[in-house]
Design a protein around this motif. Structure first.
Motif, mmCIF file in Angstrom:
data_model
loop_
_atom_site.group_PDB
_atom_site.id
_atom_site.type_symbol
_atom_site.label_atom_id
_atom_site.label_comp_id
_atom_site.label_asym_id
_atom_site.label_seq_id
_atom_site.Cartn_x
_atom_site.Cartn_y
_atom_site.Cartn_z
ATOM 1 N N PRO A 1 5.522 -8.849 -1.491
ATOM 2 C CA PRO A 1 4.785 -8.950 -2.648
ATOM 3 C C PRO A 1 3.924 -9.695 -3.104
ATOM 4 O O PRO A 1 3.314 -9.612 -3.960
ATOM 5 N N TYR A 2 3.020 -9.527 -2.006
ATOM 6 C CA TYR A 2 2.144 -9.308 -2.237
ATOM 7 C C TYR A 2 0.930 -8.490 -0.794
ATOM 8 O O TYR A 2 -0.213 -8.667 -0.719
ATOM 9 N N ARG A 3 1.306 -7.188 -1.719
ATOM 10 C CA ARG A 3 1.019 -6.077 -1.479
ATOM 11 C C ARG A 3 -0.375 -6.125 -1.418
ATOM 12 O O ARG A 3 -1.529 -5.380 -0.494
ATOM 13 N N ASN A 4 -1.481 -6.341 -2.427
ATOM 14 C CA ASN A 4 -2.424 -6.345 -2.829
ATOM 15 C C ASN A 4 -3.199 -6.492 -2.326
ATOM 16 O O ASN A 4 -4.863 -6.164 -2.642
ATOM 17 N N GLU A 5 -2.949 -7.283 -1.126
ATOM 18 C CA GLU A 5 -3.871 -8.507 0.142
ATOM 19 C C GLU A 5 -3.837 -6.994 0.538
ATOM 20 O O GLU A 5 -4.806 -7.710 1.864
ATOM 21 N N ASP B 1 7.655 -2.295 -8.835
ATOM 22 C CA ASP B 1 7.166 -2.995 -9.829
ATOM 23 C C ASP B 1 8.200 -2.215 -10.968
ATOM 24 O O ASP B 1 7.586 -1.046 -11.673
ATOM 25 N N ALA B 2 9.004 -3.474 -11.117
ATOM 26 C CA ALA B 2 9.685 -1.843 -11.857
ATOM 27 C C ALA B 2 9.477 -2.005 -13.486
ATOM 28 O O ALA B 2 10.083 -1.488 -14.319
ATOM 29 N N ASN B 3 8.478 -2.592 -14.061
ATOM 30 C CA ASN B 3 7.971 -2.195 -15.378
ATOM 31 C C ASN B 3 7.062 -0.713 -15.157
ATOM 32 O O ASN B 3 7.160 0.313 -16.442
ATOM 33 N N LEU C 1 4.445 9.118 -8.896
ATOM 34 C CA LEU C 1 4.616 7.540 -8.943
ATOM 35 C C LEU C 1 3.423 7.088 -9.978
ATOM 36 O O LEU C 1 2.326 7.253 -9.543
ATOM 37 N N LYS C 2 3.200 5.650 -10.626
ATOM 38 C CA LYS C 2 2.221 5.350 -11.383
ATOM 39 C C LYS C 2 1.375 4.266 -10.304
ATOM 40 O O LYS C 2 0.467 4.213 -11.611
ATOM 41 N N ALA C 3 2.254 3.480 -9.821
ATOM 42 C CA ALA C 3 1.491 2.373 -9.122
ATOM 43 C C ALA C 3 0.198 3.006 -8.358
ATOM 44 O O ALA C 3 -0.117 3.769 -7.600
ATOM 45 N N LYS C 4 -0.925 1.527 -8.286
ATOM 46 C CA LYS C 4 -1.886 2.525 -8.019
ATOM 47 C C LYS C 4 -2.258 0.593 -7.411
ATOM 48 O O LYS C 4 -2.071 0.035 -6.955
ATOM 49 N N GLY C 5 -3.259 1.636 -6.706
ATOM 50 C CA GLY C 5 -4.116 0.395 -5.411
ATOM 51 C C GLY C 5 -4.017 0.553 -3.836
ATOM 52 O O GLY C 5 -3.970 1.693 -3.566
#
Length: 574
Positions: free
Chosen positions: A312-316, A443-445, A487-491
């Protein structure tokens, strides 16, 4: 019971005493035996070491124990590189080793400059050897279509090939027997090997090609190689990091870093996806330094991989994937020269190669079918083949009307997907594992606008589902019709990498002139046959081409007991 306990304690004391005595008296011997048994080296046999652009270099790699030259059972992956004079990697390939051997081929492109290149072979485990030297072989390449090639002609140097020079290296435990010595064009040739039982099991390859004046000054064979004892023991004493052996398959590694010093990099879950029809997915945890390692124990055809922090804290976190092991090869001297005796051979092969490549579509090698790998979750899943139901355009409608085990929730415009447990009073607190073509979706969105007419199947697992070191609240796996989801997620928590695929097994082209359809196609093959993984109990059958001259039959390899094998013979095509 007390007597049983006494006997058990006495047994433990006795065993420990014996081990202690053995450790004091035989530690050095045991360590040495372990180092010897786990040491390995590499030998590469090629069909040719002097080629022109447009030809193909065929090779077989042997991974061996350098003490007895038996097939090594340590590494399952080997690495091969073709390197130019300025230390640039021209071609890089990976081989899946079976019984200590693997094979591949390298097409020589028309944009290469004339010169001497290095064919380099190694395993990751062999890089730990003291004073390690890669196995290297000089490969002479001539580009006859470059103007600069004419400047390489050195009339003062004469190079000819004498087949008898290799006779001292020919093994005496087998002979090649042909049905005759002289053949005509497009005639069937039959060879067989008369050998002792020593050759019944082993790794061998067969090369049959025309003998001409365009040859390298250097040549080697298994017999000559085995006389050079390269058995330095595996040791990490002179290396800061021990390179792990690819014992069960290819290793993909990397490292994560925390953007916030308060977040630990230890025991963080990392997911690896290799998308496609036969997708690969695995989850591991990082070590105390933030490093992670995946072992790929199945074949895959998609070179593009996705690695992401599962949290859940993957953006860190920031994540990076390691590239291939850099190598340093010394003595890349361009001592290449062409003499007058080579000119006619080069011209003949250049013309023949152009004709052969013009008929490439009629002379393709057959890639052996890949095994259809089952998804990791079989046979636990329940499958919904969507064409068997009334189709709905959106995911949310499909969940409501078709996927009865799946539910969705929406909080502050954030969607989540979940799977109902068999017992609705029990639910795992962890998130559901969601995959599309093997790509993990956190991210289900991202899926709310998924066009369901592109989805072929949905697989579902209910209940707490353990995979790797993680537990999930069930699993939902979407399989698209074309296996092409992106995959659409970025980061920074996601890293993509292009891996080098392992070479595919091939059945190399050879014509059958007993069939009428092949008789009208020109045949200017100088390489009549390349047969890796040859079974010496079987005859060798092939057809000659329209090329006249002397041809050499060469069988090379090692028996399972480490005996080097090198058998040669010649025949004529008139």
């Amino acid at each position: 019971m007390d007597r049983l306990k006494q006997h058990f304690l006495l047994l433990i004391v006795t065993i420990n005493s014996a081990l202690l005595f053995a450790q004091n008296s035989n530690t050095t011997s045991i360590e040495k035996n372990i180092k010897i048994s786990t040491s390995e080296t590499v030998y590469i046999q090629t069909n040719n070491d002097a080629l022109i652009t447009g030809e193909t270099l065929y090779y077989q790699l042997y991974c061996l124990n350098p003490i007895n030259f038996k097939p090594s059972d340590v590494s399952k992956i080997a690495h091969v590189k073709l390197i130019s004079i300025d230390n640039k990697v021209i071609v890089e390939q990976k081989l899946t080793l079976k019984n200590g051997a693997g094979n591949g081929d390298i097409f020589i492109p028309s944009n290469l400059n004339s010169g001497v290149y290095k064919l380099v072979g190694y395993t990751n485990w062999s890089l730990n050897k003291n004073d390690f030297k890669y196995y290297t072989k000089d490969i002479t390449i001539v580009n006859p279509f470059q103007v600069e090639t004419k400047d390489l002609i050195a009339k003062s140097i004469a190079t000819t090939k004498n087949l008898e020079n290799n006779s001292n290296s020919t093994t005496s435990n087998g002979t090649l027997v042909a049905d005759k010595k002289n053949y005509s064009s497009r005639e069937l040739v039959n060879f067989k090997v008369n050998s002792s039982n020593q050759l019944s099991n082993g790794n061998y390859s067969v090369s049959i090609k025309k003998v001409d004046a365009f040859v390298s000054n250097k040549s080697d064979n298994p017999v000559a190689f085995s006389k050079i004892n390269s058995a330095s023991e595996i040791s990490s004493s002179n290396k800061s990091i021990m390179i792990l052996p690819e014992l069960r398959g290819e290793i993909i590694s990397g490292e994560i870093k925390s953007k916030n010093s308060q977040n630990s990099v230890n025991s963080v879950s990392i997911g690896l996806s290799i998308p496609g029809e036969n997708f690969f997915f695995k989850v591991v945890k990082t070590n105390s330094s933030g490093k992670f390692y995946f072992t790929i124990d199945q074949d895959y055809s998609n070179p593009n991989i996705i690695v992401q922090v599962v949290s859940p804290y993957r953006n860190e976190y920031e994540i990076a994937v390691n590239g291939s092991t850099p190598i340093e090869v010394n003595a890349l001297a361009n001592n290449f020269s062409v003499n007058e005796t080579m000119i006619s051979a080069i011209k003949e092969r250049a013309i023949a190669t152009q004709i052969e490549n013009a008929y490439f579509n009629s002379k393709k090698d057959s890639v052996l079918a890949e095994s259809n790998t089952k998804p990791f979750y079989k046979p636990l899943e329940k499958d919904y083949i969507l064409d068997a139901y009334n189709r709905f355009p959106t995911l949310l409608e499909t969940i409501i009307e078709v996927l009865k085990e799946v539910y969705y929730e929406k909080n502050n415009n954030q969607y989540t997907l979940g799977v109902r447990d068999y017992d609705e009073t029990i639910e795992v607190s962890e998130p559901t594992l969601v995959l599309v073509d093997g790509i993990m979706i956190q991210d289900a969105n991202e899926l709310i606008d998924l066009k369901m007419d592109t989805i072929y199947k949905v697989s579902i697992i209910q209940g707490g589902y353990y995979y790797g070191s993680n537990i999930f609240n069930g699993m939902i796996s979407f399989i698209s019709k074309n296996h092409d989801y992106e995959l659409k997620a970025k980061g920074n928590f996601i890293a993509t990498s292009t891996q080098i695929n392992s070479n595919q097994d091939k059945d190399y082209y050879k014509p059958d002139y007993s069939k009428e359809e092949n008789k009208r196609i020109p045949d200017y093959r100088h390489q009549l046959l390349w047969l890796p993984q040859y079974d010496v109990s079987k005859p060798i059958s092939f057809y000659t081409s329209d090329v006249k001259g002397t041809f050499e039959v060469k069988i090379e390899g090692f028996t399972t007991e480490g005996l080097p094998v090198y058998l040669t013979d010649t025949f004529n095509v008139n």
